[in-house]
Design a protein around this motif. Structure first.
Motif, PDB file in Angstrom:
ATOM      1  N   LYS A  95       0.813  -1.216   0.000  1.00  0.00           N
ATOM      2  CA  LYS A  95       0.000   0.000   0.000  1.00  0.00           C
ATOM      3  C   LYS A  95       0.849   1.270   0.000  1.00  0.00           C
ATOM      4  CE  LYS A  95      -0.937   0.168   4.982  1.00  0.00           C
ATOM      5  NZ  LYS A  95      -2.008   0.055   5.971  1.00  0.00           N
ATOM      6  N   GLU A  96       2.103   1.167   0.447  1.00  0.00           N
ATOM      7  CA  GLU A  96       2.990   2.330   0.429  1.00  0.00           C
ATOM      8  C   GLU A  96       3.381   2.712  -0.996  1.00  0.00           C
ATOM      9  OE1 GLU A  96       6.266   2.015   3.314  1.00  0.00           O
ATOM     10  OE2 GLU A  96       5.054   0.476   4.307  1.00  0.00           O
ATOM     11  N   ARG A  97       3.185   1.808  -1.937  1.00  0.00           N
ATOM     12  CA  ARG A  97       3.551   2.063  -3.336  1.00  0.00           C
ATOM     13  C   ARG A  97       2.337   2.418  -4.192  1.00  0.00           C
ATOM     14  NH1 ARG A  97       9.209   2.251  -3.682  1.00  0.00           N
ATOM     15  NH2 ARG A  97       9.945   1.079  -1.898  1.00  0.00           N
ATOM     16  N   GLN A  98       1.136   2.456  -3.592  1.00  0.00           N
ATOM     17  CA  GLN A  98      -0.048   2.811  -4.373  1.00  0.00           C
ATOM     18  C   GLN A  98       0.066   4.253  -4.851  1.00  0.00           C
ATOM     19  OE1 GLN A  98      -3.634   1.810  -2.254  1.00  0.00           O
ATOM     20  NE2 GLN A  98      -3.293  -0.381  -2.494  1.00  0.00           N
ATOM     21  N   GLY A  99      -0.544   4.517  -5.999  1.00  0.00           N
ATOM     22  CA  GLY A  99      -0.431   5.825  -6.628  1.00  0.00           C
ATOM     23  C   GLY A  99       0.519   5.775  -7.811  1.00  0.00           C
TER      24      GLY A  99
END
Length: 195
Positions: free
Chosen positions: A72-76
């Motif tokens: 989720k830290e890499r979403q976007g």
């Protein structure tokens, strides 16, 4: 007649209880390694179990610094997870291409190299990273992420492309000119919003 049927029922019931009763007792703890595990809590299936946490909370441990990161830290950004090892020739052939993709899409694409070569291969990774000038993070996937994404298919390299919301777009196994072309097309469509 009624008394006779009742007596036969009772004898059958008692006999069945004596024969099958012990088999229905709750399982006793068994020793696995140094801990105790209660087998009556273990699933009785050969099918893969669902993950204990959502895929976006699954993660890896970075080689540099040992920090834990989650998907989720890499979403976007579009995310490419590459499962590889130093002893895998197609893995090593794919690394320069992943570097090119990262450079081409710079701030829109993240690449994470997930080392799955095991403990004997792990000490070789820093030299390979330096020799191949790998400019994206190298990490070790957590077991649950590994099982969730690869299942029982242990072939490498496996390259997975995720969209900006963390949804798996496509998985690629091995690396050759055709796979390279397909990865390029998938990444381009995903970066440009056509996935």
């Amino acid at each position: 007649m009624y008394g006779m049927n009742l007596r036969i029922f009772m004898i059958t019931f008692v006999a069945a209880t004596l024969v099958f009763g012990p088999a229905c007792d709750p399982a006793k703890p068994v020793s696995i390694g140094e801990g105790q595990v209660s087998t009556d809590r273990m699933p009785r299936t050969r099918l893969p179990m669902p993950p204990t946490k959502p895929v976006e909370e699954q993660g890896w441990i970075l080689f540099d610094g040992g920090k834990r990161e989650m998907m989720k830290e890499r979403q976007g950004k579009v995310l490419v997870l590459d499962f590889w090892a130093t002893y895998c020739p197609p893995c090593l052939e794919e690394i320069p291409h992943l570097k090119e993709l990262k450079k081409k899409y710079s701030d829109q694409l993240e690449v994470i190299g997930l080392h799955v070569g095991g403990e004997q291969d792990r000490p070789l990774v820093p030299d390979f990273k330096k020799k191949l000038e790998i400019d994206y993070p190298i990490a070790t996937p957590e077991d649950e992420l590994l099982y969730l994404l690869l299942g029982d298919d242990d072939r490498i390299p496996q390259t997975l492309v995720f969209d900006r919301k963390g949804k798996l777009v496509k998985r690629f196994v091995s690396f050759d000119d055709e796979v390279k072309k397909q990865i390029d097309e998938t990444v381009d469509k995903t970066v440009n919003g056509d996935s």
